[in-house]
Write a protein that holds these residues in place. Structure first.
Motif, PDB file in Angstrom:
ATOM      1  N   ILE A  60      13.720   8.574   2.239  1.00 46.38           N
ATOM      2  CA  ILE A  60      14.049   7.964   0.948  1.00 46.38           C
ATOM      3  C   ILE A  60      14.082   9.019  -0.162  1.00 46.38           C
ATOM      4  CG2 ILE A  60      13.272   6.337  -0.828  1.00 46.38           C
ATOM      5  CD1 ILE A  60      12.166   4.593   1.441  1.00 46.38           C
ATOM      6  N   ALA A  61      13.081   9.870  -0.192  1.00 48.84           N
ATOM      7  CA  ALA A  61      13.036  10.918  -1.224  1.00 48.84           C
ATOM      8  C   ALA A  61      12.421  12.170  -0.619  1.00 48.84           C
ATOM      9  CB  ALA A  61      12.224  10.438  -2.424  1.00 48.84           C
TER      10      ALA A  61
ATOM     11  N   PHE B 259       8.890  14.231   3.124  1.00 48.37           N
ATOM     12  CA  PHE B 259       9.673  13.031   2.868  1.00 48.37           C
ATOM     13  C   PHE B 259       8.834  11.813   2.494  1.00 48.37           C
ATOM     14  CE2 PHE B 259      13.054  15.048   5.487  1.00 48.37           C
ATOM     15  CZ  PHE B 259      14.103  14.881   4.598  1.00 48.37           C
ATOM     16  N   VAL B 260       9.368  11.051   1.526  1.00 53.10           N
ATOM     17  CA  VAL B 260       8.932   9.670   1.339  1.00 53.10           C
ATOM     18  C   VAL B 260       9.787   8.878   2.312  1.00 53.10           C
ATOM     19  CG1 VAL B 260       8.832   7.721  -0.253  1.00 53.10           C
ATOM     20  CG2 VAL B 260       8.495  10.075  -1.109  1.00 53.10           C
ATOM     21  N   ARG B 261       9.153   8.114   3.188  1.00 50.15           N
ATOM     22  CA  ARG B 261       9.897   7.395   4.223  1.00 50.15           C
ATOM     23  C   ARG B 261       9.726   5.892   4.079  1.00 50.15           C
ATOM     24  NH1 ARG B 261      11.679  10.612   8.399  1.00 50.15           N
ATOM     25  NH2 ARG B 261      10.999  12.781   8.285  1.00 50.15           N
TER      26      ARG B 261
ATOM     27  N   ALA C 138       0.836  -1.205   0.000  1.00 49.98           N
ATOM     28  CA  ALA C 138       0.000   0.000   0.000  1.00 49.98           C
ATOM     29  C   ALA C 138       0.868   1.251   0.000  1.00 49.98           C
ATOM     30  CB  ALA C 138      -0.941  -0.019   1.188  1.00 49.98           C
ATOM     31  N   GLY C 139       2.047   1.164  -0.614  1.00 47.24           N
ATOM     32  CA  GLY C 139       2.934   2.328  -0.712  1.00 47.24           C
ATOM     33  C   GLY C 139       3.325   2.840   0.659  1.00 47.24           C
TER      34      GLY C 139
ATOM     35  N   ALA D  97       2.477  16.443   0.298  1.00 54.16           N
ATOM     36  CA  ALA D  97       2.039  15.207   0.964  1.00 54.16           C
ATOM     37  C   ALA D  97       1.353  14.269  -0.023  1.00 54.16           C
ATOM     38  CB  ALA D  97       1.101  15.542   2.118  1.00 54.16           C
ATOM     39  N   ASP D  98       0.545  14.829  -0.928  1.00 53.81           N
ATOM     40  CA  ASP D  98      -0.094  13.983  -1.950  1.00 53.81           C
ATOM     41  C   ASP D  98       0.954  13.348  -2.856  1.00 53.81           C
ATOM     42  OD1 ASP D  98      -2.588  14.529  -0.989  1.00 53.81           O
ATOM     43  OD2 ASP D  98      -3.077  16.057  -2.494  1.00 53.81           O
ATOM     44  N   ALA D  99       1.958  14.132  -3.205  1.00 48.23           N
ATOM     45  CA  ALA D  99       2.991  13.618  -4.110  1.00 48.23           C
ATOM     46  C   ALA D  99       3.806  12.509  -3.444  1.00 48.23           C
ATOM     47  CB  ALA D  99       3.908  14.756  -4.558  1.00 48.23           C
ATOM     48  N   VAL D 100       3.997  12.619  -2.131  1.00 45.40           N
ATOM     49  CA  VAL D 100       4.718  11.563  -1.399  1.00 45.40           C
ATOM     50  C   VAL D 100       4.031  10.213  -1.645  1.00 45.40           C
ATOM     51  CG1 VAL D 100       5.105  10.662   0.948  1.00 45.40           C
ATOM     52  CG2 VAL D 100       5.784  13.009   0.371  1.00 45.40           C
TER      53      VAL D 100
END
Lengths: 149, 808
Positions: free
Chosen positions: B115-116, B51-53, A82-83, B127-130
């Motif tokens: 991560i990103a 952040f993408v975590r 789920a990402g 936040a949506d783009a994460v």
């Protein structure tokens, strides 16, 4: 997390077992199932949306079924991604016993959950999972009985 | 004569200097919601990062697909390690001499790892783009138990340094091993323990927890491409260190970087470290040419920025039959998480854990600490304490209790029998410290008398009888603690962070009309510096505290300093303030002598003025002197009245205290009820008693949280189980008892005004007092030690294991 539960279905074992292998029945029975594709005889791909308390997660799932020990035992293993919401992996053994009232399904589900789901939903996961499992078999029975008529 | 004496007193009172319960000048803006925090900073065209975590605790990152995120309208860029690598910013040094990934470089080592970094026009789009960034993982086995780190089947976490046999703190014996740090005399200690009448042994675990400040961490970076100047606002407890580190990392010259710590909503050690968010906001601003804000949310704060504690302390304490302690042995397994990002002085990889002999005259001691990598968030900061001092105090105060049980002796008596006596100071401890001053017996006796200790013990015995007779289901616990802290790092000769000596500073300007501006190298996060430092200065230079502005936190204006943590502000910057004030006074004396037409030696200082000796009607006030200093030509004296002091303390300070906690514990529900909490603190000279009391209340409440429920818990997959305030315990007024505060005053002999620092004492002393009370409640039923946090469930479990729920 391990879930153990049993459910009685008033149909004969072969019918129930066949239904467990029928993608169309599964699609109608899995709560929140938006899409289910059969890739090979034993591999399925599904998109399932589940709400764990405040977290709504859309799982892209790969499931492998093992009907080789049927109709006494139906096995499956799978992974759902789920990402950022999290990741679920696990498996289920469903034992099918014939009795006077039809078929008794006893299932043992093993689930590992990672990510935000495990954090936010920690206290909700077990109850949510139990509810989903119950709902699945309720739907399953309904679909089958509808077919019979 | 009496009239003069009275007026001296009045003038002294008007200064609102040392010892005055002056109201906090900061509160006018805080209570009106007019504070200015990082998230209040709004700049034109500002972008937002998020952040993408990692959802996994240990996994290889096989691919990162940012295309869907980039297609979302309003998304400017998505940074990954690949983008940072050409700048050599995909990794960064930690404060402990290790290095840490800024963005995942091939693998992730803890849940929540960055991560990103998505940069977008507003934080909702970010936040949506994460959610749209797709990361493909390959899961790896997870290591959460530090005792399994060196087993043959343990996964190797840090592949980047797997083959390095030497770390920042000496030899490494395994890829998952960080350092071994040894202090004291091992052979002598083992001999003493081998030959002792009595030896008590225990494993004392101080669980992982988190400072959880009300305001989470964040930064706003703004790169001005026209003049080449980078401005960085952030939640920094050490803004000057951040400037130096930012310069070293980015290659931007230090004079072109301005770091500003605005108002900070609590730090407690959480805001000492350097986090990937700071680096990413800087890079993002350089890349986009626009200001970029990053502010973490509560879950990110709890699961990714610096944790505290997580020390497994195996102890042995030896004593004679009469209860005289002869030796202390400790081996600590320190779980540091995925990167060693402890904020400790460089030469002290386990902080000041070697203060673990506590308040006691222990002739022989040995300490070893092994740092271990696990799949948990990095950190190991001093959460409202000096470096690892809470761990040390908890360890010794539990070991004393365990020894008291073994000796069948009263724990208060055992402590008194072993305290360092007043006449032994300065005291050289077996583990290498020189305690500057103390008077433990006086404090202890006062504490025991204040709570009516012997009566409490009688009541407790009666309660045990009543319980056994079935008359009650509640037990009574008396939690004792006598702690000694070591704060005010520190002498530059042995304390530095990343090579930067831990002095501090104060710069004072007296204005012509006799008011003043003082700037310091520290930064308040709620401690009330603007109030208390003005009081120190008021007493030194005779200008009312109300006429002195204190400024901190802007590296373009404040003198260089190492910041605020480890109760170092008063011991170090407070000393610098007094010393700079004395320089002002020395120059003022020359000016006054000239104005009064006498020799320098013929005048003396009196509260706010220089007075001619023997002629009290002849004087010049500091206000008059200030005006003259700017506006009158004085031979041989430069115009103006300014001074700077960079203070390198000769030693650390050693505040101490005596705490008593009385609790009722319900055996059937596990609910603990604090009946009384008495806290006597000796922090040397008291600058502002009201602020001290506030600090003690706050520190005790955080101690209560830690002892009775607050923890960062992981499951076996490395999931953070306590990532929200639903599961991470923050006491409310409901759980918080009344505190009874008290004091003795033993000034530090080496500090210019004798002050020692107090903000962290109540956390250091509070945790053992709460925990000892729980343990003590069950002492009569055979309990020696049970681990924190003592939440209701664990207390119930303890009662259950002791058979207290059995049908009678």
């Amino acid at each position: 997390m391990v879930l153990e539960e049993e459910v009685q279905i008033p149909l004969d074992r072969n019918t129930v077992f066949q239904a467990l292998n029928d993608p169309e029945v599964l699609k109608q029975s899995i709560p929140g199932c938006e899409e289910l594709k059969q890739i090979t005889d034993t591999e399925l791909e599904a998109t399932v949306v589940i709400k764990f308390g405040p977290v709504k997660a859309s799982f892209n799932s790969n499931v492998e079924v093992d009907p080789s020990q049927g109709p006494e035992l139906f096995k499956l293993t799978g992974k759902g991604d789920a990402g950022v919401a999290g990741f679920v992996s696990g498996g289920a053994d469903v034992h099918l016993d014939e009795n006077d009232a039809g078929t008794l399904l006893r299932y043992v589900v093993n689930i590992d959950i990672s990510g935000k789901l495990a954090q936010v939903g920690g206290r909700l996961i077990e109850s949510t999972s139990k509810r989903i499992a119950k709902k699945f078999f309720a739907n399953f029975e309904e679909v089958l009985l509808k077919r019979q008529t | 004569m009496s009239a003069t004496a009275e007026s001296v007193q009045e003038r002294r009172a008007a200064l609102k200097g040392l010892g005055t319960s002056r109201k906090r000048v900061e509160d006018a803006r805080f209570t009106q919601g007019k504070g200015n925090y990082v998230d209040d900073i709004k700049l034109p065209d500002m972008l937002f990062g998020d952040f993408v975590r990692s959802q996994h605790a240990h996994a290889r990152v096989k691919s990162i697909d940012t295309s869907a995120a980039m297609e979302l309208p309003g998304v400017i860029a998505v940074l990954t390690a690949k983008d940072l690598e050409p700048l050599n910013l995909h990794w960064m040094p930690t404060l402990a001499g290790d290095k840490q990934m800024v963005l995942a470089d091939g693998k992730v080592l803890f849940q929540g790892q960055e991560i990103a970094f998505v940069i977008a026009e507003d934080r909702y789009i970010a936040a949506d783009a994460v959610d749209l960034v797709k990361v493909e993982f390959e899961e790896l086995p997870v290591l959460v138990d530090p005792f399994k780190a060196e087993l043959p089947d343990a996964p190797i976490l840090r592949e980047d340094i797997a083959d390095e046999k030497e770390g920042a703190h000496g030899a490494r014996r395994h890829p998952n091993h960080i350092f071994t740090w040894e202090q004291g005399d091992k052979a002598a200690t083992e001999t003493v323990i081998g030959e002792a009448d009595v030896v008590a042994e225990e494993m004392v675990y101080y669980h992982r927890t988190h400072p959880c400040p009300m305001e989470t961490c964040g930064s706003v970076a703004s790169m001005d491409k026209v003049n080449g100047k980078l401005t960085l606002w952030g939640t920094f407890q050490a803004p000057h260190v951040v400037r130096t580190v930012a310069s070293l990392l980015s290659g931007i010259a230090e004079h072109n970087i301005r770091v500003v710590s605005p108002d900070i909503g609590g730090g407690f050690g959480n805001k000492v470290g350097v986090y990937p968010g700071y680096v990413c906001s800087i890079v993002a601003s350089i890349v986009t040419g626009k200001p970029v804000k990053w502010v973490e949310d509560r879950m990110e704060n709890l699961s990714a920025t610096a944790f505290a504690r997580d020390y497994w302390m195996q102890g042995k304490i030896a004593a004679t039959k009469e209860g005289k302690i002869t030796g202390l042995w400790c081996h600590t397994t320190a779980d540091h998480g995925a990167f060693d990002a402890c904020a400790d002085p460089t030469k002290y990889p386990a902080g000041f854990m070697n203060i673990c002999t506590g308040s006691y005259d222990i002739p022989t001691a040995y300490l070893a600490v092994d740092g271990i990598y696990t799949n948990k968030a990095p950190g190991g900061v001093a959460y409202r304490c000096s470096f690892r001092v809470t761990e040390a105090a908890y360890f010794i105060e539990r070991m004393i209790e365990v020894l008291a049980i073994k000796l069948n002796m009263d724990a208060a008596e055992l402590r008194a029998k072993n305290f360092i006596r007043k006449d032994q100071f300065p005291y050289q401890s077996a583990l290498g410290w020189e305690y500057d001053s103390g008077d433990y017996h006086t404090a202890w006796d006062k504490a025991l008398e204040s709570v009516g200790y012997s009566k409490l013990r009688e009541e407790q015995s009666q309660r045990v009888e009543d319980f056994k007779a079935g008359k009650t289901r509640k037990l009574m616990g008396i939690g004792l603690c006598h702690f000694t802290e070591i704060v005010g790092a520190g002498p530059v000769k042995n304390c530095d962070i990343l090579g930067m000596g831990m002095f501090d500073s104060c710069e004072i300007r007296i204005h012509p009309t006799g008011s003043a501006l003082a700037r310091l190298g520290t930064i308040s996060q709620g401690q009330g510096h603007a109030t208390t430092f003005a009081q120190i200065l008021a007493t030194e230079i005779g200008i009312s505290a109300d006429d002195i502005t204190i400024e901190e936190g802007d590296t373009d204006t404040a003198p260089y300093g190492l910041g605020t943590y480890g109760s170092r502000s008063t011991p170090v910057a407070g000393a610098a303030t007094a010393m700079a004030g004395r320089k002002i006074r020395a120059k003022a004396q020359m000016i006054a002598a000239y104005l009064l037409e006498v020799h320098d030696n013929d005048i003396e200082w009196e509260v706010d003025r220089f007075v001619v000796k023997g002629a009290p009607e002849k004087f010049k006030t500091m206000k008059e002197i200030a005006y003259a200093s700017y506006n009158q030509a004085i031979p041989g004296v430069e115009p103006g009245l300014e001074a700077v002091s960079y203070y390198d303390p000769p030693n650390m300070t050693y505040p101490f205290g005596a705490y008593v906690c009385v609790m009722d514990v319900d055996v059937d529900t596990g609910v603990s009820d604090i009946r009384q909490f008495y806290a006597l603190d000796d922090c040397g000279t008291r600058i502002n008693p009201m602020i001290i009391e506030g600090q003690v209340h706050g520190g005790l409440t955080e101690a209560l949280a830690i002892a009775l429920g607050q923890e960062i818990a992981y499951d076996e997959l490395g999931n953070v189980k306590t990532g929200t305030l639903m599961d991470f315990f923050i006491p409310t007024s409901w759980e918080t008892p009344n505190y009874q505060t008290d004091f003795t005053e033993t000034p530090s002999p080496h500090h210019p005004i004798g002050a020692k620092g107090v903000g962290e004492s109540p956390n250091v002393g509070g945790v053992p007092a709460f925990s000892n009370a729980i343990n003590d409640a069950f002492r009569a039923f055979g309990l020696t030690h049970t681990h924190m946090p003592h939440d209701h469930w664990r207390i119930w479990k303890t009662a259950n294991e002791l058979g207290l729920h059995a049908e009678s």
